[in-house]
Scaffold this motif. Structure first.
Motif, PDB file in Angstrom:
ATOM      1  N   LEU A  94       0.831  -1.205   0.000  1.00 22.15           N
ATOM      2  CA  LEU A  94       0.000   0.000   0.000  1.00 22.15           C
ATOM      3  C   LEU A  94       0.864   1.253   0.000  1.00 22.15           C
ATOM      4  O   LEU A  94       2.014   1.238   0.437  1.00 22.15           O
ATOM      5  N   SER A  95       0.260   2.346  -0.432  1.00 24.15           N
ATOM      6  CA  SER A  95       0.964   3.627  -0.393  1.00 24.15           C
ATOM      7  C   SER A  95       1.099   4.088   1.060  1.00 24.15           C
ATOM      8  O   SER A  95       0.361   3.608   1.951  1.00 24.15           O
ATOM      9  N   ILE A  96       2.007   4.991   1.279  1.00 22.83           N
ATOM     10  CA  ILE A  96       2.187   5.526   2.634  1.00 22.83           C
ATOM     11  C   ILE A  96       0.897   6.184   3.107  1.00 22.83           C
ATOM     12  O   ILE A  96       0.495   6.028   4.259  1.00 22.83           O
ATOM     13  N   SER A  97       0.223   6.877   2.213  1.00 24.04           N
ATOM     14  CA  SER A  97      -1.039   7.527   2.550  1.00 24.04           C
ATOM     15  C   SER A  97      -2.071   6.515   3.030  1.00 24.04           C
ATOM     16  O   SER A  97      -2.754   6.732   4.043  1.00 24.04           O
ATOM     17  N   ASP A  98      -2.198   5.405   2.304  1.00 30.53           N
ATOM     18  CA  ASP A  98      -3.148   4.366   2.698  1.00 30.53           C
ATOM     19  C   ASP A  98      -2.751   3.718   4.018  1.00 30.53           C
ATOM     20  O   ASP A  98      -3.599   3.421   4.855  1.00 30.53           O
ATOM     21  N   ARG A  99      -1.452   3.507   4.220  1.00 33.28           N
ATOM     22  CA  ARG A  99      -0.984   2.931   5.488  1.00 33.28           C
ATOM     23  C   ARG A  99      -1.330   3.848   6.658  1.00 33.28           C
ATOM     24  O   ARG A  99      -1.755   3.379   7.720  1.00 33.28           O
ATOM     25  N   LEU A 100      -1.136   5.146   6.446  1.00 31.75           N
ATOM     26  CA  LEU A 100      -1.461   6.112   7.510  1.00 31.75           C
ATOM     27  C   LEU A 100      -2.961   6.130   7.799  1.00 31.75           C
ATOM     28  O   LEU A 100      -3.376   6.227   8.957  1.00 31.75           O
ATOM     29  N   LYS A 101      -3.781   6.037   6.759  1.00 30.30           N
ATOM     30  CA  LYS A 101      -5.241   5.990   6.951  1.00 30.30           C
ATOM     31  C   LYS A 101      -5.629   4.767   7.786  1.00 30.30           C
ATOM     32  O   LYS A 101      -6.459   4.856   8.689  1.00 30.30           O
ATOM     33  N   ILE A 102      -5.016   3.632   7.466  1.00 32.28           N
ATOM     34  CA  ILE A 102      -5.307   2.402   8.203  1.00 32.28           C
ATOM     35  C   ILE A 102      -4.857   2.534   9.653  1.00 32.28           C
ATOM     36  O   ILE A 102      -5.593   2.176  10.580  1.00 32.28           O
ATOM     37  N   ALA A 103      -3.646   3.068   9.850  1.00 31.88           N
ATOM     38  CA  ALA A 103      -3.134   3.238  11.215  1.00 31.88           C
ATOM     39  C   ALA A 103      -4.025   4.180  12.016  1.00 31.88           C
ATOM     40  O   ALA A 103      -4.340   3.914  13.180  1.00 31.88           O
ATOM     41  N   GLU A 104      -4.460   5.264  11.392  1.00 32.71           N
ATOM     42  CA  GLU A 104      -5.323   6.227  12.073  1.00 32.71           C
ATOM     43  C   GLU A 104      -6.665   5.595  12.442  1.00 32.71           C
ATOM     44  O   GLU A 104      -7.146   5.750  13.568  1.00 32.71           O
ATOM     45  N   SER A 105      -7.245   4.868  11.517  1.00 35.13           N
ATOM     46  CA  SER A 105      -8.528   4.210  11.780  1.00 35.13           C
ATOM     47  C   SER A 105      -8.398   3.181  12.899  1.00 35.13           C
ATOM     48  O   SER A 105      -9.256   3.102  13.781  1.00 35.13           O
ATOM     49  N   ALA A 106      -7.320   2.408  12.861  1.00 34.11           N
ATOM     50  CA  ALA A 106      -7.098   1.394  13.897  1.00 34.11           C
ATOM     51  C   ALA A 106      -6.939   2.058  15.258  1.00 34.11           C
ATOM     52  O   ALA A 106      -7.508   1.594  16.255  1.00 34.11           O
TER      53      ALA A 106
END
Length: 52
Positions: free
Chosen positions: A13-25
């Motif tokens: 995944l892109s860094i942006s998508d990884r950050l979105k996932i981390a934030e949601s988690a």
């Protein structure tokens, strides 16, 4: 989706998508913690009423 599958997909995944996932988690964890804290407070108040 299993945890193992999610962890394996992260590097793709892109860094942006990884950050979105981390934030949601993190938000989910904090909501659960807050909810648990409220439940614990309710139980403690119930016990206090019963034991008084």
């Amino acid at each position: 989706m299993e945890t193992k599958e999610i962890l394996q997909a992260l590097p793709n995944l892109s860094i942006s998508d990884r950050l979105k996932i981390a934030e949601s988690a993190l938000q989910l964890v904090l909501q659960k913690k807050h909810s648990s804290t409220k439940d614990q407070q309710k139980r403690q108040l119930s016990l206090a009423v019963i034991t008084d």
